[in-house]
Design a protein around this motif. Structure first.
Motif, PDB file in Angstrom:
ATOM      1  N   ASP A 145     -55.402 -43.869 -72.183  1.00 19.65           N
ATOM      2  CA  ASP A 145     -55.075 -43.600 -70.782  1.00 19.65           C
ATOM      3  C   ASP A 145     -54.390 -44.785 -70.108  1.00 19.65           C
ATOM      4  OD1 ASP A 145     -56.158 -41.068 -70.931  1.00 19.65           O
ATOM      5  OD2 ASP A 145     -58.117 -41.674 -70.163  1.00 19.65           O
ATOM      6  N   ASN A 146     -54.837 -46.013 -70.433  1.00 21.72           N
ATOM      7  CA  ASN A 146     -54.283 -47.165 -69.707  1.00 21.72           C
ATOM      8  C   ASN A 146     -52.921 -47.603 -70.239  1.00 21.72           C
ATOM      9  OD1 ASN A 146     -54.990 -48.483 -72.069  1.00 21.72           O
ATOM     10  ND2 ASN A 146     -56.602 -49.726 -71.152  1.00 21.72           N
ATOM     11  N   GLU A 147     -52.432 -46.916 -71.263  1.00 26.28           N
ATOM     12  CA  GLU A 147     -51.082 -47.193 -71.768  1.00 26.28           C
ATOM     13  C   GLU A 147     -50.158 -45.988 -71.556  1.00 26.28           C
ATOM     14  OE1 GLU A 147     -52.697 -50.252 -75.241  1.00 26.28           O
ATOM     15  OE2 GLU A 147     -52.179 -48.190 -75.759  1.00 26.28           O
ATOM     16  N   SER A 148     -50.519 -45.146 -70.601  1.00 22.62           N
ATOM     17  CA  SER A 148     -49.730 -43.951 -70.337  1.00 22.62           C
ATOM     18  C   SER A 148     -49.230 -43.948 -68.887  1.00 22.62           C
ATOM     19  CB  SER A 148     -50.536 -42.686 -70.667  1.00 22.62           C
ATOM     20  OG  SER A 148     -51.812 -42.718 -70.042  1.00 22.62           O
ATOM     21  N   ALA A 149     -49.970 -43.318 -67.970  1.00 26.13           N
ATOM     22  CA  ALA A 149     -49.510 -43.221 -66.577  1.00 26.13           C
ATOM     23  C   ALA A 149     -49.252 -44.576 -65.916  1.00 26.13           C
ATOM     24  CB  ALA A 149     -50.515 -42.408 -65.758  1.00 26.13           C
ATOM     25  N   PRO A 150     -50.099 -45.619 -66.114  1.00 26.15           N
ATOM     26  CA  PRO A 150     -49.795 -46.912 -65.482  1.00 26.15           C
ATOM     27  C   PRO A 150     -48.470 -47.520 -65.950  1.00 26.15           C
ATOM     28  CG  PRO A 150     -52.085 -46.839 -66.178  1.00 26.15           C
ATOM     29  CD  PRO A 150     -51.417 -45.645 -66.786  1.00 26.15           C
ATOM     30  N   ILE A 151     -48.109 -47.260 -67.189  1.00 22.49           N
ATOM     31  CA  ILE A 151     -46.851 -47.804 -67.717  1.00 22.49           C
ATOM     32  C   ILE A 151     -45.667 -47.049 -67.119  1.00 22.49           C
ATOM     33  CG2 ILE A 151     -45.585 -48.417 -69.799  1.00 22.49           C
ATOM     34  CD1 ILE A 151     -48.399 -49.755 -69.453  1.00 22.49           C
ATOM     35  N   VAL A 152     -45.809 -45.736 -67.005  1.00 21.21           N
ATOM     36  CA  VAL A 152     -44.764 -44.942 -66.353  1.00 21.21           C
ATOM     37  C   VAL A 152     -44.571 -45.412 -64.914  1.00 21.21           C
ATOM     38  CG1 VAL A 152     -44.167 -42.620 -65.533  1.00 21.21           C
ATOM     39  CG2 VAL A 152     -45.072 -42.933 -67.845  1.00 21.21           C
ATOM     40  N   ALA A 153     -45.674 -45.671 -64.210  1.00 15.99           N
ATOM     41  CA  ALA A 153     -45.582 -46.132 -62.824  1.00 15.99           C
ATOM     42  C   ALA A 153     -44.853 -47.464 -62.734  1.00 15.99           C
ATOM     43  CB  ALA A 153     -46.978 -46.249 -62.221  1.00 15.99           C
ATOM     44  N   TRP A 154     -45.121 -48.380 -63.678  1.00 13.78           N
ATOM     45  CA  TRP A 154     -44.414 -49.665 -63.685  1.00 13.78           C
ATOM     46  C   TRP A 154     -42.923 -49.467 -63.908  1.00 13.78           C
ATOM     47  CZ3 TRP A 154     -42.494 -51.904 -68.479  1.00 13.78           C
ATOM     48  CH2 TRP A 154     -41.786 -53.096 -68.260  1.00 13.78           C
ATOM     49  N   LEU A 155     -42.554 -48.644 -64.868  1.00 15.41           N
ATOM     50  CA  LEU A 155     -41.134 -48.397 -65.131  1.00 15.41           C
ATOM     51  C   LEU A 155     -40.454 -47.768 -63.923  1.00 15.41           C
ATOM     52  CD1 LEU A 155     -41.473 -47.074 -68.788  1.00 15.41           C
ATOM     53  CD2 LEU A 155     -40.292 -49.170 -68.118  1.00 15.41           C
ATOM     54  N   GLU A 156     -41.148 -46.842 -63.282  1.00 13.15           N
ATOM     55  CA  GLU A 156     -40.567 -46.207 -62.090  1.00 13.15           C
ATOM     56  C   GLU A 156     -40.422 -47.204 -60.951  1.00 13.15           C
ATOM     57  OE1 GLU A 156     -42.010 -41.582 -62.813  1.00 13.15           O
ATOM     58  OE2 GLU A 156     -43.195 -42.896 -61.498  1.00 13.15           O
ATOM     59  N   SER A 157     -41.310 -48.212 -60.898  1.00 14.93           N
ATOM     60  CA  SER A 157     -41.179 -49.246 -59.869  1.00 14.93           C
ATOM     61  C   SER A 157     -39.924 -50.087 -60.070  1.00 14.93           C
ATOM     62  CB  SER A 157     -42.415 -50.154 -59.866  1.00 14.93           C
ATOM     63  OG  SER A 157     -42.399 -51.079 -60.947  1.00 14.93           O
ATOM     64  N   LEU A 158     -39.406 -50.094 -61.300  1.00 15.75           N
ATOM     65  CA  LEU A 158     -38.151 -50.791 -61.592  1.00 15.75           C
ATOM     66  C   LEU A 158     -36.933 -49.918 -61.291  1.00 15.75           C
ATOM     67  CD1 LEU A 158     -39.028 -52.387 -65.077  1.00 15.75           C
ATOM     68  CD2 LEU A 158     -39.147 -53.481 -62.825  1.00 15.75           C
ATOM     69  N   GLY A 159     -37.185 -48.667 -60.942  1.00 13.33           N
ATOM     70  CA  GLY A 159     -36.095 -47.741 -60.664  1.00 13.33           C
ATOM     71  C   GLY A 159     -35.675 -46.923 -61.862  1.00 13.33           C
ATOM     72  N   MET A 160     -36.524 -46.868 -62.892  1.00 15.82           N
ATOM     73  CA  MET A 160     -36.181 -46.149 -64.109  1.00 15.82           C
ATOM     74  C   MET A 160     -36.843 -44.776 -64.124  1.00 15.82           C
ATOM     75  SD  MET A 160     -36.355 -49.177 -66.974  1.00 15.82           S
ATOM     76  CE  MET A 160     -35.099 -48.383 -67.976  1.00 15.82           C
ATOM     77  N   SER A 161     -36.223 -43.852 -64.823  1.00 20.35           N
ATOM     78  CA  SER A 161     -36.822 -42.552 -65.098  1.00 20.35           C
ATOM     79  C   SER A 161     -37.696 -42.696 -66.344  1.00 20.35           C
ATOM     80  CB  SER A 161     -35.733 -41.506 -65.348  1.00 20.35           C
ATOM     81  OG  SER A 161     -36.276 -40.305 -65.837  1.00 20.35           O
ATOM     82  N   ALA A 162     -38.943 -42.235 -66.279  1.00 23.96           N
ATOM     83  CA  ALA A 162     -39.861 -42.432 -67.394  1.00 23.96           C
ATOM     84  C   ALA A 162     -40.901 -41.325 -67.442  1.00 23.96           C
ATOM     85  CB  ALA A 162     -40.560 -43.787 -67.279  1.00 23.96           C
ATOM     86  N   SER A 163     -41.456 -41.120 -68.630  1.00 23.71           N
ATOM     87  CA  SER A 163     -42.550 -40.170 -68.837  1.00 23.71           C
ATOM     88  C   SER A 163     -43.328 -40.637 -70.053  1.00 23.71           C
ATOM     89  CB  SER A 163     -42.015 -38.755 -69.071  1.00 23.71           C
ATOM     90  OG  SER A 163     -41.183 -38.734 -70.231  1.00 23.71           O
ATOM     91  N   TYR A 164     -44.583 -40.214 -70.158  1.00 21.55           N
ATOM     92  CA  TYR A 164     -45.303 -40.528 -71.384  1.00 21.55           C
ATOM     93  C   TYR A 164     -45.498 -39.256 -72.189  1.00 21.55           C
ATOM     94  CZ  TYR A 164     -49.804 -38.868 -69.433  1.00 21.55           C
ATOM     95  OH  TYR A 164     -50.798 -38.117 -68.903  1.00 21.55           O
ATOM     96  N   PHE A 165     -45.569 -39.427 -73.493  1.00 25.01           N
ATOM     97  CA  PHE A 165     -45.651 -38.294 -74.401  1.00 25.01           C
ATOM     98  C   PHE A 165     -46.957 -38.359 -75.166  1.00 25.01           C
ATOM     99  CE2 PHE A 165     -44.386 -36.429 -78.663  1.00 25.01           C
ATOM    100  CZ  PHE A 165     -44.535 -35.111 -78.249  1.00 25.01           C
ATOM    101  N   ALA A 166     -47.760 -37.310 -75.047  1.00 22.47           N
ATOM    102  CA  ALA A 166     -49.021 -37.209 -75.776  1.00 22.47           C
ATOM    103  C   ALA A 166     -48.735 -36.591 -77.150  1.00 22.47           C
ATOM    104  CB  ALA A 166     -50.031 -36.372 -74.997  1.00 22.47           C
TER     105      ALA A 166
END
Length: 215
Positions: free
Chosen positions: A19-40
């Motif tokens: 869990d801690n390597e999924s949504a929090p990482i997407v949020a960080w990338l989006e804070s940089l202005g990037m489009s991101a998603s995590y894949f289960a």
């Protein structure tokens, strides 16, 4: 202007999705202005199920309009990301443009991270199967650029994994950055309270800028 997307592949030893390597990482990338998603991606399953699933997700993102796709993987998810980027047989739609690996499982020839190897390949994996899933043995000169970081104190996935990959990338002339921090264990994700390793997000953002993915 290109339409870029980052697919995040969390760790979990190929037995779960962290869990801690999924949504929090997407949020960080989006804070940089990037489009991101995590894949289960599928877990507790044998090769090539994960590779096929990640390639399917890459195709889906291309169908959704992504011009360039990067993979960002952690631990076993780092292995999944690197494998999707380096394994032969990818179609043009399945090729990725950039790879970021965080304390990745690289070699299936080393005795360490046994849980990832046995979950992915089984306890009776042949030498040929282990070679075919070792990232350092799959690097070719046309591999995409890599950003890799690890800690020297990681006792779950030892830093030798990243050194092997770095040597292979250097030997093939592939553009890459490799950062090893002296302190810190495994599974640091954003490493906000992990001493020197907390620099990895700034270093990665700077590298993304150099590669033309950030303004």
């Amino acid at each position: 202007m290109t339409n870029d997307h980052v697919i995040v592949l969390p760790g979990g030893g190929y037995t779960r999705i962290s869990d801690n390597e999924s949504a929090p990482i997407v949020a960080w990338l989006e804070s940089l202005g990037m489009s991101a998603s995590y894949f289960a991606y599928p877990v507790n399953t044998r090769h090539p199920a994960v590779l096929e699933a990640v390639r399917g997700e890459i195709r889906a993102r291309r169908d959704a309009g992504a011009d360039r796709i990067a993979l960002l993987g952690f631990s076993a998810g780092g292995h999944a990301a690197g494998h999707a980027a380096l394994a032969p047989g990818a179609s043009a739609r399945e090729r990725v443009d950039l790879v970021m690996l965080c304390y990745p499982v690289v070699s299936m020839m080393l005795p360490t991270h046994q849980v990832s190897r046995e979950t992915l390949l089984g306890r009776d994996a042949t030498p040929e199967q282990r070679v075919a899933t070792s990232l350092d043995l799959l690097v070719t000169p046309d591999a995409p650029p890599f950003f890799v970081w690890h800690t020297a104190e990681d006792d779950a996935v030892p830093v030798q994994h990243s050194y092997l990959l770095g040597m292979a990338l250097a030997g093939a002339g592939v553009r890459h950055a490799l950062h090893v921090f002296a302190r810190g264990g495994h599974g640091l994700n954003l490493a906000r309270d992990a001493g020197g390793a907390r620099q990895w997000t700034d270093l990665c953002a700077a590298w993304l800028r150099e590669e033309g993915w950030l303004p």
